[in-house]
Design an enzyme around this catalytic site. Structure first.
Site, PDB file in Angstrom:
ATOM      1  N   HIS A 159      37.668  44.249  24.932  1.00 40.48           N
ATOM      2  CA  HIS A 159      38.293  45.544  24.654  1.00 40.48           C
ATOM      3  C   HIS A 159      39.690  45.520  25.261  1.00 40.48           C
ATOM      4  O   HIS A 159      40.121  44.490  25.814  1.00 40.48           O
ATOM      5  CB  HIS A 159      37.422  46.675  25.223  1.00 40.48           C
ATOM      6  N   GLY A 200      40.872  46.642  27.917  1.00 43.18           N
ATOM      7  CA  GLY A 200      40.952  46.307  29.350  1.00 43.18           C
ATOM      8  C   GLY A 200      41.139  44.813  29.538  1.00 43.18           C
ATOM      9  O   GLY A 200      41.919  44.369  30.397  1.00 43.18           O
ATOM     10  N   HIS A 201      40.423  44.028  28.724  1.00 35.97           N
ATOM     11  CA  HIS A 201      40.555  42.569  28.808  1.00 35.97           C
ATOM     12  C   HIS A 201      41.928  42.112  28.308  1.00 35.97           C
ATOM     13  O   HIS A 201      42.574  41.276  28.938  1.00 35.97           O
ATOM     14  CB  HIS A 201      39.475  41.888  27.944  1.00 35.97           C
ATOM     15  N   GLN A 251      34.192  43.668  43.045  1.00 40.35           N
ATOM     16  CA  GLN A 251      34.207  42.282  42.551  1.00 40.35           C
ATOM     17  C   GLN A 251      35.526  41.596  42.896  1.00 40.35           C
ATOM     18  O   GLN A 251      35.534  40.474  43.432  1.00 40.35           O
ATOM     19  CB  GLN A 251      33.998  42.275  41.030  1.00 40.35           C
ATOM     20  N   SER A 264      32.461  46.761  28.319  1.00 36.32           N
ATOM     21  CA  SER A 264      31.650  46.183  27.242  1.00 36.32           C
ATOM     22  C   SER A 264      30.329  46.932  27.121  1.00 36.32           C
ATOM     23  O   SER A 264      29.735  46.992  26.046  1.00 36.32           O
ATOM     24  CB  SER A 264      31.389  44.707  27.521  1.00 36.32           C
TER      25      SER A 264
HETATM   26  P1  PAJ Z   1      33.889  41.293  32.283  1.00 36.42           P
HETATM   27  O1  PAJ Z   1      33.043  42.470  32.548  1.00 36.42           O
HETATM   28  O2  PAJ Z   1      33.990  40.747  30.901  1.00 36.42           O
HETATM   29  O3  PAJ Z   1      35.349  41.636  32.787  1.00 36.42           O
HETATM   30  C1  PAJ Z   1      36.379  40.672  32.759  1.00 36.42           C
HETATM   31  C2  PAJ Z   1      37.576  41.242  33.483  1.00 36.42           C
HETATM   32  O4  PAJ Z   1      38.040  42.405  32.807  1.00 36.42           O
HETATM   33  C3  PAJ Z   1      37.244  41.664  34.932  1.00 36.42           C
HETATM   34  O5  PAJ Z   1      38.300  41.288  35.790  1.00 36.42           O
HETATM   35  C4  PAJ Z   1      37.135  43.174  34.798  1.00 36.42           C
HETATM   36  O6  PAJ Z   1      37.420  43.864  35.996  1.00 36.42           O
HETATM   37  C5  PAJ Z   1      38.193  43.445  33.740  1.00 36.42           C
HETATM   38  N1  PAJ Z   1      37.970  44.749  33.104  1.00 36.42           N
HETATM   39  C6  PAJ Z   1      36.838  45.208  32.526  1.00 36.42           C
HETATM   40  N2  PAJ Z   1      37.010  46.473  32.091  1.00 36.42           N
HETATM   41  C7  PAJ Z   1      38.280  46.826  32.410  1.00 36.42           C
HETATM   42  C8  PAJ Z   1      39.068  48.019  32.238  1.00 36.42           C
HETATM   43  N3  PAJ Z   1      38.572  49.107  31.652  1.00 36.42           N
HETATM   44  N4  PAJ Z   1      40.332  48.006  32.710  1.00 36.42           N
HETATM   45  C9  PAJ Z   1      40.846  46.908  33.318  1.00 36.42           C
HETATM   46  N5  PAJ Z   1      40.162  45.772  33.512  1.00 36.42           N
HETATM   47  C10 PAJ Z   1      38.901  45.728  33.057  1.00 36.42           C
HETATM   48  O7  PAJ Z   1      33.878  40.955  35.253  1.00 36.42           O
HETATM   49  C11 PAJ Z   1      33.344  40.085  34.570  1.00 36.42           C
HETATM   50  O8  PAJ Z   1      33.428  40.054  33.196  1.00 36.42           O
HETATM   51  C12 PAJ Z   1      32.570  38.938  35.174  1.00 36.42           C
HETATM   52  O9  PAJ Z   1      31.944  39.370  36.345  1.00 36.42           O
HETATM   53  C13 PAJ Z   1      33.451  37.694  35.468  1.00 36.42           C
HETATM   54  C14 PAJ Z   1      34.553  37.993  36.494  1.00 36.42           C
HETATM   55  C15 PAJ Z   1      34.082  37.169  34.162  1.00 36.42           C
HETATM   56  C16 PAJ Z   1      32.565  36.566  36.057  1.00 36.42           C
HETATM   57  O10 PAJ Z   1      31.517  36.264  35.205  1.00 36.42           O
END
Ligand code: PAJ
Length: 292
Positions: free
Chosen positions: A34, A36-37, A153, A186
């Site tokens: 999304h 955020g990623h 995290q 997600s």
């Molecule tokens: P995931 O939940 O896919 O998130 C990947 C990265 O995107 C993380 O650093 C998370 O903090 C960031 N992220 C998610 N939603 C966000 C948002 N709304 N705004 C800004 N950043 C956002 O976090 C993980 O995966 C896993 O734990 C991982 C670090 C990949 C290890 O498996």
């Protein structure tokens, strides 16, 4: 964008970029991408070339009763999104590539990993730290980008990088939200229409805390009361935790006098959502800056 599936190949591509004295940026994810990623990718592109992203749904960070098998896997759409965002290399390993038979080494960041998310999800941060260390070892990036959405995290990963003398700088990026304030995740895909509407309660509670702080409150209990009152007024929400914690230790604080987080974990039906408000005192005046 080139997709790489093996560790050997990924190491080779990263080695080549280093040999050319290029600055490597890395964005690890579990996919179901999304905005955020992709914001992490955009930030990485400001500082680095190449930008390497990974998608790996890490089995070791899910508890036995958690959503590993039903975690959304949308690899084709993800690939398009990362490519459009300007990712140069996508690392997409199989679970057996990361955890071959006989795998037996784990990383534990002590103390920080036991609180809040760690208490609600035993073993979660051990799985996160282990996979992130492996990914950082494979890619050896100059910078790695993480979202503040998962504040505990990224604090744990920064501690691991410091403790283990990693050559990667950990960069924390702001939370990206829907127009109605819900933090992108997600897991939002699991919400029913009714739950999705109710899920704005996390942001509403944090916004109310912000207003209370702007009015001069520095007392944690008072803030917690304001937050809980709003969360508990939402019939679809069940609070897991709602606390005011020190941004360094993630231990509860009585007053806001140092950088702190208001952190929330709330069940909306079966879906567990987290969110936070980061607070930073500026100067000696007691004034705060807010990151919501
Ligand atoms: P995931 O939940 O896919 O998130 C990947 C990265 O995107 C993380 O650093 C998370 O903090 C960031 N992220 C998610 N939603 C966000 C948002 N709304 N705004 C800004 N950043 C956002 O976090 C993980 O995966 C896993 O734990 C991982 C670090 C990949 C290890 O498996």
């Amino acid at each position: 964008m080139e997709t790489i599936r093996t560790i050997d190949w990924m190491k080779q591509a990263a080695r080549q970029a280093r040999a050319e004295s290029r600055i490597i940026g890395f964005v690890p994810t579990m996919g179901a991408l999304h905005a955020g990623h992709t914001a992490l990718v955009q930030r990485a592109k400001q500082d680095c070339s190449p930008v390497i992203a990974s998608i790996f749904v890490n089995p070791k960070q899910f508890g036995p009763k958690e959503d590993f098998t039903k975690y959304p896997r949308t690899i084709e759409a993800d690939s398009g999104k990362f490519s459009a965002a300007g990712v140069d290399l996508l690392f997409l390993p199989e679970a057996t590539e990361i955890y071959p038979a006989g795998f037996g080494s784990y990383v534990t960041v002590e103390g920080l990993s036991d609180r809040l998310e760690g208490r609600s999800r035993p073993g979660h941060f051990r799985g996160v730290a282990t996979v992130v260390l492996k990914l950082l070892e494979i890619v050896q990036p100059d910078f790695a980008y993480f979202g503040r959405k998962d504040a505990q995290q990224v604090r744990i990963i920064s501690q691991m990088a410091r403790d283990l003398n990693l050559d990667t700088e950990i960069v924390v990026c702001p939370i990206v939200r829907e127009p109605d304030g819900l933090a992108l995740s997600s897991r939002n895909a699991y919400l029913s229409a009714e739950e999705r509407r109710a899920a704005t309660v996390l942001h509403r509670a944090l916004t109310a805390a912000k207003a209370e702080l702007a009015a001069g409150t520095r007392d944690s209990l008072r803030l917690q009361t304001v937050i809980r009152k709003i969360l508990e007024a939402e019939p679809l929400a069940a609070v897991d935790y709602a606390e005011i914690v020190d941004a360094d230790t993630f231990e509860p604080v009585a007053r806001i006098a140092r950088p702190c987080y208001a952190v929330l974990a709330v069940f909306m039906g079966k879906t567990r959502l987290i969110d936070n408000l980061y607070l930073e005192p500026v100067g000696d005046s007691g004034e705060l800056t807010y990151h919501l």
